[in-house]
Design an enzyme around this catalytic site. Structure first.
Site, PDB file in Angstrom:
ATOM      1  CB  CYS A   6      -0.886  -0.035   1.239  1.00  0.00           C
ATOM      2  SG  CYS A   6      -1.782   1.469   1.650  1.00  0.00           S
ATOM      3  CD  GLU A 109      -3.090  -1.222  -5.807  1.00  0.00           C
ATOM      4  OE1 GLU A 109      -2.486  -1.321  -6.887  1.00  0.00           O
ATOM      5  OE2 GLU A 109      -2.527  -1.010  -4.726  1.00  0.00           O
TER       6      GLU A 109
END
Length: 232
Positions: A6, A109
């Protein structure tokens, strides 16, 4: 270059909400909203203290206390893999004794092929902060003797819902479990994939692809049409 999971997230948080969710102690303070947080910048971290939990600014990218080389030679440590965090030299000491929570409003994302990737924003359906499992560490600069607190976000295998977008995701804890996590609770019970309904998703502007884009710009998380997001 786009970040790995992440590698970009947001913190537009209320002190009062975090106080209620995590039993914060200390003086309330205004928390500047952040909409495009990149590794090595400062983030807000919740860690246990003697009288309760405290909210502390830290560098995003863990610096182990034993690191002696220049920071330019430090490998990427903004994420730690759940499967190996207990054994990796970079993280194992912090995993044993210095667990924390990184409160996040959401994270980004990307999907698609290189050169035409589409950014997606993920957040809690109810809008409450996400409790991301993390580790923290204190390092002293060997040249200046300055103390630096730093943190990393733990990532694990995606649940079925997230797997449509990426095979990894941050470890998201229930706020009722954050005390157990920071106190050294069983990682087997806490580091698994979260429930399928823990996140919602929408497409956002590719302006977020650039870490230099204004961190305080709330329009970065506004929903975009898929065709507009790809071509903007």
């Amino acid at each position: 270059m786009l970040p790995a999971m992440c590698g970009r997230f947001t913190q537009h948080l209320s002190w009062e909400e975090l106080r209620r969710l995590a039993d914060l102690i200390g003086q309330p303070r205004n928390l500047a909203p952040r909409y495009n947080i990149a590794p090595t910048t400062q983030i807000e971290v919740i860690r246990p203290a003697a009288a309760g939990n405290e909210l502390v600014p830290m560098r995003w990218g863990l610096l182990p206390s034993w690191w002696k080389k220049p920071l330019s030679e430090l490998p990427s440590t903004f994420n730690a893999r759940a499967e190996t965090v207990a054994e990796k030299p970079m993280f194992r000491s912090a995993f044993k004794a210095r667990r924390c929570i990184i409160p996040a409003s959401g994270f980004y994302e990307w999907t698609g092929k290189a050169g035409s990737k589409t950014p997606h924003y993920f957040s809690a359906p109810g809008g409450e902060p996400l409790a991301l499992a993390g580790l923290w560490e204190t390092w002293r600069d060997p040249e200046s003797d300055a103390q630096v607190d730093s943190a990393t976000i733990i990532v694990g295998a995606a649940n079925n819902w997230m797997a449509r977008y990426h095979d990894r995701m941050p470890v998201i804890l229930d706020w009722r479990d954050v005390g157990a996590w920071m106190a050294g609770g069983d990682p087997g019970a806490l580091l698994g994939a979260p429930p399928e309904d823990v996140l919602q998703e929408w497409t956002v502007s590719p302006r977020v692809n650039r870490s230099g884009v204004a961190d305080a710009d709330p329009t970065l998380i506004e929903p975009q049409r898929l065709d507009a997001a790809v071509t903007a």
